[in-house]
Design a protein around this motif. Structure first.
Motif, PDB file in Angstrom:
ATOM      1  N   GLY A 147       0.790  -1.228   0.000  1.00 36.87           N
ATOM      2  CA  GLY A 147       0.000   0.000   0.000  1.00 36.87           C
ATOM      3  C   GLY A 147       0.817   1.269   0.000  1.00 36.87           C
ATOM      4  N   ALA A 148       2.094   1.174  -0.344  1.00 39.59           N
ATOM      5  CA  ALA A 148       2.959   2.351  -0.301  1.00 39.59           C
ATOM      6  C   ALA A 148       2.521   3.433  -1.278  1.00 39.59           C
ATOM      7  CB  ALA A 148       4.407   1.931  -0.575  1.00 39.59           C
ATOM      8  N   GLY A 149       2.094   3.032  -2.477  1.00 38.51           N
ATOM      9  CA  GLY A 149       1.679   4.018  -3.473  1.00 38.51           C
ATOM     10  C   GLY A 149       0.515   4.877  -3.002  1.00 38.51           C
ATOM     11  N   PRO A 150      -0.600   4.283  -2.566  1.00 34.73           N
ATOM     12  CA  PRO A 150      -1.704   5.105  -2.055  1.00 34.73           C
ATOM     13  C   PRO A 150      -1.300   5.970  -0.868  1.00 34.73           C
ATOM     14  CG  PRO A 150      -2.479   2.890  -2.539  1.00 34.73           C
ATOM     15  CD  PRO A 150      -0.992   2.872  -2.703  1.00 34.73           C
ATOM     16  N   LEU A 151      -0.426   5.447   0.007  1.00 38.38           N
ATOM     17  CA  LEU A 151       0.004   6.258   1.154  1.00 38.38           C
ATOM     18  C   LEU A 151       0.744   7.502   0.692  1.00 38.38           C
ATOM     19  CD1 LEU A 151       0.482   6.737   4.181  1.00 38.38           C
ATOM     20  CD2 LEU A 151       2.565   5.340   3.962  1.00 38.38           C
ATOM     21  N   LEU A 152       1.673   7.341  -0.235  1.00 37.91           N
ATOM     22  CA  LEU A 152       2.416   8.499  -0.723  1.00 37.91           C
ATOM     23  C   LEU A 152       1.480   9.503  -1.388  1.00 37.91           C
ATOM     24  CD1 LEU A 152       5.558   6.702  -2.236  1.00 37.91           C
ATOM     25  CD2 LEU A 152       5.412   7.989  -0.093  1.00 37.91           C
ATOM     26  N   ARG A 153       0.479   9.016  -2.093  1.00 40.00           N
ATOM     27  CA  ARG A 153      -0.459   9.928  -2.756  1.00 40.00           C
ATOM     28  C   ARG A 153      -1.276  10.693  -1.723  1.00 40.00           C
ATOM     29  NH1 ARG A 153      -1.421  13.340  -5.304  1.00 40.00           N
ATOM     30  NH2 ARG A 153      -2.476  13.560  -7.306  1.00 40.00           N
ATOM     31  N   MET A 154      -1.697  10.030  -0.649  1.00 38.80           N
ATOM     32  CA  MET A 154      -2.463  10.706   0.396  1.00 38.80           C
ATOM     33  C   MET A 154      -1.596  11.724   1.140  1.00 38.80           C
ATOM     34  SD  MET A 154      -5.048   7.801   1.985  1.00 38.80           S
ATOM     35  CE  MET A 154      -3.863   6.477   2.100  1.00 38.80           C
ATOM     36  N   LEU A 155      -0.356  11.377   1.417  1.00 36.53           N
ATOM     37  CA  LEU A 155       0.541  12.318   2.096  1.00 36.53           C
ATOM     38  C   LEU A 155       0.807  13.537   1.226  1.00 36.53           C
ATOM     39  CD1 LEU A 155       3.105   9.865   3.726  1.00 36.53           C
ATOM     40  CD2 LEU A 155       1.287  11.153   4.867  1.00 36.53           C
ATOM     41  N   ALA A 156       0.976  13.320  -0.073  1.00 31.58           N
ATOM     42  CA  ALA A 156       1.220  14.446  -0.976  1.00 31.58           C
ATOM     43  C   ALA A 156       0.016  15.382  -1.041  1.00 31.58           C
ATOM     44  CB  ALA A 156       1.552  13.929  -2.376  1.00 31.58           C
ATOM     45  N   ALA A 157      -1.194  14.838  -0.853  1.00 35.87           N
ATOM     46  CA  ALA A 157      -2.408  15.654  -0.902  1.00 35.87           C
ATOM     47  C   ALA A 157      -2.779  16.209   0.467  1.00 35.87           C
ATOM     48  CB  ALA A 157      -3.565  14.821  -1.459  1.00 35.87           C
ATOM     49  N   GLY A 158      -1.971  15.901   1.490  1.00 33.59           N
ATOM     50  CA  GLY A 158      -2.274  16.394   2.831  1.00 33.59           C
ATOM     51  C   GLY A 158      -3.410  15.672   3.510  1.00 33.59           C
ATOM     52  N   ASP A 159      -3.682  14.447   3.105  1.00 33.30           N
ATOM     53  CA  ASP A 159      -4.781  13.665   3.681  1.00 33.30           C
ATOM     54  C   ASP A 159      -4.268  12.919   4.917  1.00 33.30           C
ATOM     55  OD1 ASP A 159      -7.025  12.213   4.224  1.00 33.30           O
ATOM     56  OD2 ASP A 159      -7.005  11.025   2.365  1.00 33.30           O
ATOM     57  N   SER A 160      -4.136  13.638   6.014  1.00 31.78           N
ATOM     58  CA  SER A 160      -3.597  13.034   7.231  1.00 31.78           C
ATOM     59  C   SER A 160      -4.551  12.002   7.822  1.00 31.78           C
ATOM     60  CB  SER A 160      -3.291  14.115   8.263  1.00 31.78           C
ATOM     61  OG  SER A 160      -4.466  14.860   8.567  1.00 31.78           O
ATOM     62  N   ALA A 161      -5.854  12.245   7.724  1.00 31.23           N
ATOM     63  CA  ALA A 161      -6.834  11.283   8.251  1.00 31.23           C
ATOM     64  C   ALA A 161      -6.763   9.971   7.473  1.00 31.23           C
ATOM     65  CB  ALA A 161      -8.239  11.861   8.182  1.00 31.23           C
ATOM     66  N   GLY A 162      -6.615  10.086   6.161  1.00 28.48           N
ATOM     67  CA  GLY A 162      -6.482   8.879   5.349  1.00 28.48           C
ATOM     68  C   GLY A 162      -5.200   8.125   5.661  1.00 28.48           C
ATOM     69  N   ALA A 163      -4.107   8.872   5.902  1.00 28.10           N
ATOM     70  CA  ALA A 163      -2.839   8.230   6.243  1.00 28.10           C
ATOM     71  C   ALA A 163      -2.925   7.512   7.581  1.00 28.10           C
ATOM     72  CB  ALA A 163      -1.718   9.270   6.260  1.00 28.10           C
ATOM     73  N   ALA A 164      -3.643   8.102   8.541  1.00 24.86           N
ATOM     74  CA  ALA A 164      -3.817   7.449   9.840  1.00 24.86           C
ATOM     75  C   ALA A 164      -4.620   6.163   9.696  1.00 24.86           C
ATOM     76  CB  ALA A 164      -4.503   8.399  10.812  1.00 24.86           C
TER      77      ALA A 164
END
Length: 533
Positions: A421-438
């Motif tokens: 799941g590294a790809g989706p995580l990096l995409r969420m972090l780049a978009a500032g989606d901290s809730a999604g990253a958590a």
């Protein structure tokens, strides 16, 4: 042979677990007055709890569940003959391949029918407990079991034999394929336009609606629902006079039985009859590793496994290192074993998922994460059971720190999940989606914990291969209460449980697995031997 298979299967824990779950579902199908949970909802109504209605709803509920779970209970009968060498002995007799497959099919049917019988007995008890219609009519109660549930059990038993006799489907791939097939049958089979009448629900629903209409109740605004659901208001009651199956429905049930018999005999064309020389390379690669046979005990009794108590021997010229000092190397070794056997095509698909996550808009990251966290399903299912399947329990039992080995295997699963799941995580972090990253972080711990716990407790990969696709399917359909990875969104924010709750459940699963592993890792002393002071 049929009776022997039945006796063997009813003694395994999987039979008891599936049976208890089926009985529980039958209990939920006859809920108490005022309950908000139900299995059958007829436009906001339910029938009076007489024999006809109780038999119908419990038969539908058990057929729905056993089509999925019953498959995993009965599907290892041919594999057991391979493991034990009984298959080779049978192959040397006059028993032909068709006779062998039919006998295994008969054993599967007997096991599933025994479970239906227990549920039918539970239905009688539930009718008497609810007390709305104390008179028990055996014919009215058992007719839905014979007409609706039994043909599906026959089809499930035949599918188990077919999958075990087919090299590509006898391993983990087959478990996943049946999860998809059973799920499709549960959903599509409820339609009145389903092939061969599906589950037979259309005919039953029509009978319910006719009874409602005859009593002046307008059911046009509601529908028929089969499955565990929550209703805002308790169901109201109506009198259902019973059900007479139509000729077309009976003919379709007989046709299903005929198809099942054809599926049983189809593997005669390719079944290897336990001859290893007939196995192809593809078949061998697709076969799940089997447990090594247990060594036979000597006449004087089993010898103590003395190596469990021996201290580790340090390498010459080096200072001894603690067990935890080599933990990173142990994790690396566990990860290599976990990933062993994966071809380039597997890594190619994983890489494509990662690239898609980085290339698509940030709003698509949760969807891509769903794809990324279904792809390693068969690899996750190795967690907790790999050492037993490879016959390495005794060898790995000599490791000086069982806790270290336990955590290393779990950590390898977490690393695999994170990498997938590294790809989706990096995409969420780049978009500032901290809730999604958590939510991603909690899911990365939860998935391997679930796989590890089920593997340690059951010692096989089938429970995870059956359960996880269903859980994943619910998340795909936006069922927020079970969303462990943050895919269900409301106004862009995860709508599922808080990540801390998901992580707590994951740690609870890990703790339960640790307790079971600790109990099993205790040294077994010969009978009469004294424990060291």
């Amino acid at each position: 042979m049929v009776l022997g298979d039945l006796r063997e299967r009813v003694r395994v824990p999987a039979y008891l677990v599936a049976l208890l779950a089926t009985v529980g579902l039958g209990y939920l199908a006859v809920p108490a007055v005022g309950s908000h949970w139900t299995v059958v909802d007829v436009a906001g109504y339910r029938g009076v709890y007489d024999s006809a209605y109780v038999g119908m709803v419990t038969a539908l509920a058990s057929a729905l569940w056993l089509t999925l779970a019953g498959f995993y209970v009965v599907r290892n009968t041919v594999a057991r003959d391979r493991w034990t060498g009984v298959g080779e002995l049978l192959a040397a007799t006059r028993l032909g391949t068709p006779g062998y497959l039919v006998a295994k099919f008969g054993g599967n049917v007997a096991v599933l029918v025994s479970m239906l019988g227990v549920v039918a007995a539970t239905a009688v008890v539930m009718q008497l407990v609810r007390g709305e219609a104390p008179h028990v009519d055996p014919v009215a109660l058992l007719t839905p079991y014979v007409v609706l549930a039994l043909p599906l059990m026959v089809l499930t038993a035949a599918a188990a034999v077919l999958f075990e006799a087919t090299p590509l489907l006898r391993g983990g791939v087959g478990n996943v394929v049946w999860s998809v097939v059973a799920l499709a049958l549960m959903i599509v089979g409820q339609s009145a336009q389903a092939p061969l009448g599906g589950l037979g629900v259309g005919n039953v629903a029509e009978s319910f609606r006719d009874s409602l209409g005859a009593q002046g109740i307008d059911a046009a605004g509601g529908g028929f629902s089969l499955g565990l659901t929550y209703v805002d208001e308790p169901l109201r009651t109506f009198d259902w006079s019973g059900w007479t199956p139509t000729g077309d429905l009976v003919a379709s049930r007989l046709l299903i039985v005929g198809i099942a018999l054809a599926l049983v005999l189809l593997p005669v064309l390719w079944f290897d009859r336990f001859d290893p020389a007939r196995g192809t390379g593809a078949a061998k690669a697709s076969t799940t590793p089997v447990p090594a046979p247990e060594p036979r005990a000597a006449a004087a009794g089993p010898a103590p496994r003395a190596w469990r108590g021996l201290p580790p021997t340090p390498a010459p010229g080096r200072a001894p290192r603690s067990a935890w000092g080599v933990f990173p190397r142990l994790v690396a070794g566990e990860l290599r074993m976990l990933l062993s056997g994966l071809g380039r095509w597997w890594w190619g698909v994983a890489a494509a998922i990662t690239v898609a996550a980085l290339a698509l808009p940030a709003a698509s990251a949760p969807t891509v994460l769903l794809v990324a966290w279904i792809w390693p399903l068969l690899v996750w299912s190795r967690l907790g059971s790999r050492s037993r399947l490879l016959g390495l329990d005794d060898l790995l039992g000599s490791y000086p720190s069982p806790a270290g080995r336990f955590l290393a295997e779990w950590t390898a699963g977490v690393l695999l999940t994170a990498a997938a799941g590294a790809g989706p995580l990096l995409r969420m972090l780049a978009a500032g989606d901290s809730a999604g990253a958590a939510a991603w972080a909690a899911g990365a711990v939860f998935v391997p914990s679930l796989a590890f716990a089920l593997g340690v407790v059951s010692r096989v990969g089938r429970p995870f291969q059956a359960l996880y696709p269903l859980l994943w399917y619910l998340v795909v359909n936006g069922f927020a209460p079970l969303d462990f990875l943050g895919a269900a969104r409301v106004d862009g924010q995860p709508a599922g449980p808080h990540p801390l709750w998901v992580a707590a459940v994951a740690l609870g699963l890990l703790g339960a697995a640790g307790a079971v592993a600790a109990i099993r890792s205790r040294p077994h002393l010969p009978r009469g031997a004294a424990r060291p002071a």
